[in-house]
Design a protein around this motif. Structure first.
Motif, PDB file in Angstrom:
ATOM      1  N   UNK A  41      -6.377  -5.098  -2.861  1.00 48.51           N
ATOM      2  CA  UNK A  41      -4.959  -4.205  -2.799  1.00 48.51           C
ATOM      3  C   UNK A  41      -5.135  -3.452  -3.954  1.00 48.51           C
ATOM      4  N   UNK A  42      -5.859  -3.974  -4.978  1.00 47.54           N
ATOM      5  CA  UNK A  42      -5.864  -3.351  -6.421  1.00 47.54           C
ATOM      6  C   UNK A  42      -6.039  -1.886  -6.422  1.00 47.54           C
ATOM      7  N   UNK A  43      -6.799  -1.288  -5.648  1.00 49.42           N
ATOM      8  CA  UNK A  43      -7.099   0.216  -5.502  1.00 49.42           C
ATOM      9  C   UNK A  43      -5.732   0.834  -4.880  1.00 49.42           C
ATOM     10  N   UNK A  44      -5.199   0.394  -3.903  1.00 50.31           N
ATOM     11  CA  UNK A  44      -3.988   0.814  -3.493  1.00 50.31           C
ATOM     12  C   UNK A  44      -2.966   0.897  -4.448  1.00 50.31           C
ATOM     13  N   UNK A  50      -6.265  -1.527   1.060  1.00 50.45           N
ATOM     14  CA  UNK A  50      -6.486  -0.273   0.219  1.00 50.45           C
ATOM     15  C   UNK A  50      -5.794   0.900   0.358  1.00 50.45           C
ATOM     16  N   UNK A  51      -4.666   0.645   1.463  1.00 52.79           N
ATOM     17  CA  UNK A  51      -3.904   1.841   1.973  1.00 52.79           C
ATOM     18  C   UNK A  51      -3.007   2.197   0.782  1.00 52.79           C
ATOM     19  N   UNK A  52      -2.444   1.016   0.107  1.00 50.51           N
ATOM     20  CA  UNK A  52      -1.405   1.074  -0.771  1.00 50.51           C
ATOM     21  C   UNK A  52      -0.054   1.426  -0.177  1.00 50.51           C
ATOM     22  N   UNK A  53       0.927   2.045  -0.806  1.00 52.97           N
ATOM     23  CA  UNK A  53       2.122   2.018  -0.027  1.00 52.97           C
ATOM     24  C   UNK A  53       2.357   2.461   1.164  1.00 52.97           C
ATOM     25  N   UNK A  54       3.004   1.439   2.172  1.00 51.75           N
ATOM     26  CA  UNK A  54       3.170   1.727   3.513  1.00 51.75           C
ATOM     27  C   UNK A  54       4.796   1.749   3.943  1.00 51.75           C
ATOM     28  N   UNK A  55       5.454   1.783   2.958  1.00 47.42           N
ATOM     29  CA  UNK A  55       7.050   1.792   3.418  1.00 47.42           C
ATOM     30  C   UNK A  55       7.286   3.014   4.082  1.00 47.42           C
ATOM     31  N   UNK A 114      -5.341  -4.306  12.418  1.00 47.88           N
ATOM     32  CA  UNK A 114      -5.725  -3.052  13.118  1.00 47.88           C
ATOM     33  C   UNK A 114      -5.034  -1.926  12.916  1.00 47.88           C
ATOM     34  N   UNK A 115      -4.677  -1.596  11.852  1.00 51.08           N
ATOM     35  CA  UNK A 115      -3.576  -0.738  11.487  1.00 51.08           C
ATOM     36  C   UNK A 115      -3.927   0.703  11.882  1.00 51.08           C
ATOM     37  N   UNK A 174       5.630  -2.426   0.841  1.00 50.50           N
ATOM     38  CA  UNK A 174       5.124  -2.806   2.141  1.00 50.50           C
ATOM     39  C   UNK A 174       3.615  -2.525   2.219  1.00 50.50           C
ATOM     40  N   UNK A 175       2.921  -3.526   2.424  1.00 52.47           N
ATOM     41  CA  UNK A 175       1.347  -3.346   2.459  1.00 52.47           C
ATOM     42  C   UNK A 175       0.725  -3.660   3.993  1.00 52.47           C
ATOM     43  N   UNK A 176      -0.365  -2.721   4.234  1.00 55.75           N
ATOM     44  CA  UNK A 176      -0.933  -2.683   5.465  1.00 55.75           C
ATOM     45  C   UNK A 176      -2.312  -3.247   5.267  1.00 55.75           C
ATOM     46  N   UNK A 177      -3.454  -2.416   5.604  1.00 57.23           N
ATOM     47  CA  UNK A 177      -4.657  -2.437   5.306  1.00 57.23           C
ATOM     48  C   UNK A 177      -4.806  -2.303   3.576  1.00 57.23           C
TER      49      UNK A 177
END
Length: 775
Positions: free
Chosen positions: A378-381, A404-409, A61-62, A399-402
C-alpha cells in the motif's frame, strides 16, 4: 454473561438459535457466518425472507459503483433453495414450527438447521446443513433432508445460482455466459463493472432417495439466474436428501494460473467435479481437519470459569477472525466487518494493527507477516495521498481496500439530526494517526519475532516512509519554538478539527524517534540496504529534519491534578451527566440528543484515546499517572466504539482493577453475541473480536511486549479458576498456565533460549524446560 445467542453448557463450541424470529435475521446471519478467509457467506436461511441480507463476499474483489468508493461486491448466491411441499411454499412465518434449532459448530464451521413444520394439516421434518470448506477455499457444500411424517409428499425444488444480488441496491456485476456442462454442472460467468474481475460460479446437485431412483432435473435460465427445477414424490417416513456443491473462482485468485475466460471456466468446473465426487460426510471431515490444522492447533487457549460463556465468547472471537482473515493472499487484509456483511464496505482500518495484529503476532506470526506485507504493497497509494495533501513520504489511508488504491473513505455519511444534511466524513482527510499505527504494528511484529530479514525487506521502509510523512506534516509555531499537529481527529472521533491530539502527537514523535534509530543502525550495520533506501527516500536529508524536529514536537503535559489533556481544548469544555449514555442499550444514543458539533463542545469521549496511549506505551507512564487518567477519562467515555471496551479492560487489569476489567471483558464479548439483537446486522466487529483475545492474554494473562522484552504478570479474575494458553515468542512456542497461586511457563521444544521477565526478575528456558512461580 447475558447473551442474545444461546450456548450449549456442555459444549463451548456451539452457538444456537432455538426459535425462528424473522425480525432478528441479521444478527444470526452475521454471528453464524461461515467462511475461510477467502470468502464469507452469511448464515441466511435457504428460503428467503424480506429482512434477510444474503451476502457472499470474496476478499479483495473490490469494485466501484457510479463514482462511489470501492467496496466488496455481493456475489451471485448459491445458498438459496426454494422448496414447495404438497403445494405449500416453505415459509416459517406460515403454519406452525416446532423443535426448531439452528446452530453453528465453531470447531469446524458446520451450520445446521432443523425443525418440524406443520401446515395444511400435514407434518414435515426438514434439516439443512451447510459448510464453507476450510480444506478448499473455493467450495460451498449444502445438504438438505426432507421427510414427510404423516403421509405422502410431492416435493418441488428450485436451486441454482442467483446473480441478482446487490449491495443495498448497487449492482456491481455485469452478466456473462450461463451454460450447462455434461448435463449436470451449471455455471454462470460474471464480471465486476469497474475493476473488471472475472468470476465463475459453478453448481451441481447429487440426490439420495429411499429407493435409489433417479430424479430428473430441468435447467432454466433467467436474467442473471440459472437454476435447476426438480420434483419427487416421497412416501411417508421416507427421506429425500440432496447435496448441493458450488465453487466460486475469480481471475484475481492467486491459485488461478489461466489467462482467459475459458481457462477460468475450466478452473471452476474442474474443482467442482473433483469435490462433488466426495460425500458430504467426507467434505465435513476434510474441513474439520483443516480447521484444526490451520486454526485451532495454534494459540490454544482454555479458560476454567464460573461462567462457561467466557470460553464460548473466546472461541467465537477466534472463529470469526479465522473466517475473515485472508491468510492465503498478502494483497488483502481484514475488513472492519470481516467477510460477515457489507458494513464499512470491506475496508481495512487501524483496527488491524492495534487490535487484531497482536493476536496473529503471538499465535501465527506468518499471518501477521502477510498482513504487514499488505501495508507494504500500500505504500504507492500512501504516497499518492501524501502528495495530494502536499506532504511527503507515506500517508496511509484511513480506509484501505485494494492496497494500491490509496484512500477509500467515503466523503459523506449519515444525516445530521439538527440540520438534516449529510455529514462529511472527515476521517479520510484528517484522522492521521493511522500512519503511526501502521508503523507501530509492523515494529511490534519485528520485536516479538526477531524476524530481522523481513524487517530489512519491508518493515523498516514502512517506518522510515511514515516518519518522512510526519516530518512534513509538523507545523512550526515560532512563538514558542515547537512543532504542532493541528486540525486532526484522534482516536476519539467525537472531537473533529482539534489541535494537538495527544495520541497523534505522541505516536508521531515515536515514529520519528524510531526512524532515527533505524537510520543509524542501517547505516552502520547494513550499508547496502541503507544505500538502497537512501537513494529511494533521501534518508540523509530526512535524518537531519528528524533530528531537528523530534524533540520539539509538542506533547501536552499533565495539569496540576495529573490529567493529560486529550487535546488543546478538551479540559476546558463543559461537562454533562453522561450516565444515560453510558448505560444505554444501543451505542450512539447520545446522537438522539446532540449532533456532532454539539458533542465536540462537551467533555465526552467515544473510545479510548489518552488511555490507549497509556496502554500501548505503558513503560513511559507511571502506574499512578495511569490511574489518575483512568479516573478522569473512563467516566467520560461512552464506549460507543466496539474498539473501546477491550482497551479499557486491559488497562484496568494492569491497574489491578480486576473486577472492573472482568466486567468490561464481558461487555466486550456481548458486542456481537450479547442481547442487542441488531448490533451485528451489518456484520460482526473484527477489532472487538481481536480485542477479546487481547484482554484474555495481555490483561488477565499478563503478557506484554516491552520493546524486545517479554513480560508475564497475570491478573486472574475472581470468576476464573485457571487460564492456560500458548504463544509464539522469538519464533519459539511457550505454554503458559495461571491459577490462583501459580504461574507456569513451559518452553515447547525450543531450539534457542527463551527469556521473560516477571516482577522485575529474569527467567530463562531452553528445550522443554519449565518454571513454576508462586504468585
Amino acid at each position: 454473561m447475558q447473551l442474545g445467542i444461546r450456548t450449549n453448557p456442555t459444549n463451548p463450541w456451539i452457538l444456537q438459535e432455538k426459535e425462528f424470529n424473522s425480525r432478528y435475521l441479521g444478527k444470526v446471519e452475521a454471528v453464524m457466518c461461515q467462511g475461510n478467509g477467502y470468502m464469507g457467506v452469511r448464515a441466511t436461511t435457504e428460503e428467503n425472507y424480506v429482512e434477510e441480507r444474503r451476502d457472499t463476499l470474496i476478499a479483495g474483489t473490490f469494485d466501484k459503483f457510479d463514482g462511489e468508493v470501492n467496496e466488496l461486491p455481493n456475489l451471485p448466491d448459491v445458498t438459496e433453495i426454494k422448496i414447495e411441499i404438497n403445494g405449500q411454499i416453505l415459509d416459517l412465518n406460515q403454519g406452525h414450527v416446532t423443535d426448531y434449532q439452528r446452530e453453528i459448530d465453531l470447531k469446524n464451521g458446520l451450520l445446521t438447521r432443523s425443525f418440524t413444520w406443520t401446515i395444511a394439516e400435514r407434518i414435515y421434518r426438514l434439516k439443512f446443513e451447510r459448510l464453507v470448506s476450510m480444506a478448499n477455499r473455493h467450495l460451498i457444500v449444502s445438504r438438505v433432508s426432507i421427510t414427510p411424517l404423516d403421509g405422502q409428499a410431492v416435493v418441488m425444488v428450485k436451486s441454482g445460482i442467483d446473480g441478482q444480488m446487490t449491495n443495498n441496491g448497487a449492482s456491481h456485476l455485469v452478466e456473462g455466459d450461463k451454460r450447462l456442462f455434461d448435463g449436470t454442472f451449471m455455471q454462470m460467468l460474471t464480471r465486476t463493472s469497474e475493476s473488471k474481475i472475472n468470476m465463475a460460479i459453478t453448481t451441481c446437485h447429487k440426490f439420495k432417495t429411499a429407493d435409489g431412483h433417479d430424479i430428473k432435473q430441468q435447467m432454466e435460465i433467467g436474467r442473471r439466474q440459472v437454476f435447476f427445477k426438480f420434483m419427487d414424490t416421497i412416501a411417508p417416513q421416507a427421506t429425500l436428501q440432496f447435496t448441493k456443491y458450488s465453487t466460486l473462482v475469480t481471475d484475481r485468485d492467486n491459485d488461478y494460473q489461466g489467462q482467459d475466460l475459458g481457462a477460468l471456466q475450466q478452473f471452476g468446473l474442474t474443482l467442482l467435479k473433483v469435490e462433488s465426487a466426495k460425500t458430504f460426510k467426507e467434505q465435513l471431515a476434510a474441513t474439520t481437519t483443516a480447521w484444526h490444522r490451520n486454526v485451532w492447533d495454534y494459540g490454544k487457549l482454555q479458560i476454567e470459569s464460573n461462567d462457561t460463556d467466557d470460553q464460548v465468547a473466546l472461541n467465537f472471537a477466534r472463529y470469526q477472525l479465522a473466517v475473515s482473515t485472508p491468510v492465503h493472499d498478502h494483497r488483502m487484509n481484514i475488513g472492519a466487518k470481516g467477510l460477515t456483511g457489507e458494513g464499512y464496505k470491506g475496508h481495512t482500518f487501524w483496527d488491524t494493527e492495534i487490535f487484531m495484529l497482536p493476536y496473529y503476532i503471538f499465535t501465527k506470526p506468518e499471518v501477521a507477516k502477510s498482513l504487514i506485507k499488505y501495508r507494504y504493497l500500500g505504500l504507492s497509494g500512501a504516497h499518492r495521498k501524501a502528495q495530494a495533501n502536499n506532504y511527503e513520504g507515506a500517508q496511509f489511508p484511513w480506509e484501505a481496500a485494494w492496497p494500491s488504491d490509496g484512500e477509500s473513505t467515503p466523503v459523506w455519511g449519515a444525516a445530521d439530526i439538527i440540520t438534516g444534511r449529510a455529514m462529511k466524513i472527515w476521517s479520510g482527510f484528517i484522522e492521521q494517526h493511522i500512519t503511526s499505527d501502521v508503523a507501530y504494528g509492523a515494529m511490534e511484529y519485528v520485536n516479538a519475532t526477531g524476524d530481522d530479514q523481513f524487517a530489512l525487506d519491508k518493515v523498516y521502509e514502512i517506518v522510515l516512509d511514515a516518519a518522512k510523512f510526519w516530518a512534513s506534516r509538523l507545523e512550526y509555531n515560532g512563538k514558542v519554538d515547537r512543532y504542532e499537529i493541528n486540525d486532526v481527529i484522534g482516536p476519539d472521533e467525537y472531537k473533529e478539527h482539534i489541535n494537538n491530539n495527544t495520541f497523534t502527537n505522541y505516536t508521531a514523535k515515536w515514529t520519528l524517534q524510531t526512524a532515527i534509530e533505524l537510520y543509524e543502525a542501517l547505516k552502520t550495520n547494513e550499508p547496502q540496504k541503507f544505500a538502497e533506501l537512501n537513494h529511494r527516500l533521501n534518508l540523509d536529508l530526512c535524518y537531519q529534519l528528524w533530528q531537528e524536529r523530534v524533540n520539539k514536537i509538542y506533547l501536552l503535559q499533565p495539569n496540576s491534578e495529573g490529567v493529560i489533556p486529550e487535546n488543546d481544548t478538551y479540559l476546558s469544555l463543559k461537562t454533562i451527566d453522561l450516565s444515560k449514555y453510558k448505560s444505554a442499550s444501543h451505542v450512539g444514543e447520545i446522537f438522539n440528543d446532540y449532533n456532532l458539533d454539539q458533542i465536540s463542545k462537551i467533555q465526552v469521549t467515544k473510545q479510548a484515546d489518552v488511555l490507549l496511549l497509556l496502554y500501548l506505551f505503558e513503560q513511559k507512564f507511571a502506574a499512578k499517572e495511569k490511574r489518575i487518567n483512568w479516573d478522569y477519562y473512563e467516566p467520560k467515555t461512552t464506549h460507543d466504539s466496539s474498539l473501546s471496551l477491550s482497551t479499557h479492560a486491559v488497562l484496568a487489569s494492569d491497574l489491578k482493577m480486576t473486577d472492573k476489567a472482568y466486567e468490561l471483558f464481558q461487555r466486550a464479548c456481548q458486542i456481537d453475541i450479547g442481547p442487542d439483537m441488531t448490533s451485528s446486522n451489518d456484520g460482526t466487529h473484527s477489532a472487538s473480536l481481536g480485542g477479546i483475545w487481547n484482554v484474555v492474554v495481555f490483561g488477565f494473562g499478563g503478557i506484554r511486549l516491552l520493546g524486545t522484552t517479554l513480560r508475564i504478570e497475570p491478573h486472574l479474575p475472581k470468576a476464573w479458576m485457571k487460564l492456560s494458553f500458548e504463544i509464539f515468542w522469538q519464533q519459539q512456542r511457550l505454554r503458559i498456565m495461571v491459577d490462583r497461586g501459580h504461574l507456569s511457563v513451559q518452553a515447547l521444544n525450543a531450539t534457542a533460549p527463551i527469556s521473560f521477565e516477571h516482577r522485575g526478575k529474569q527467567y530463562h528456558l531452553d528445550g522443554n524446560e519449565s518454571v513454576v512461580i508462586n504468585l
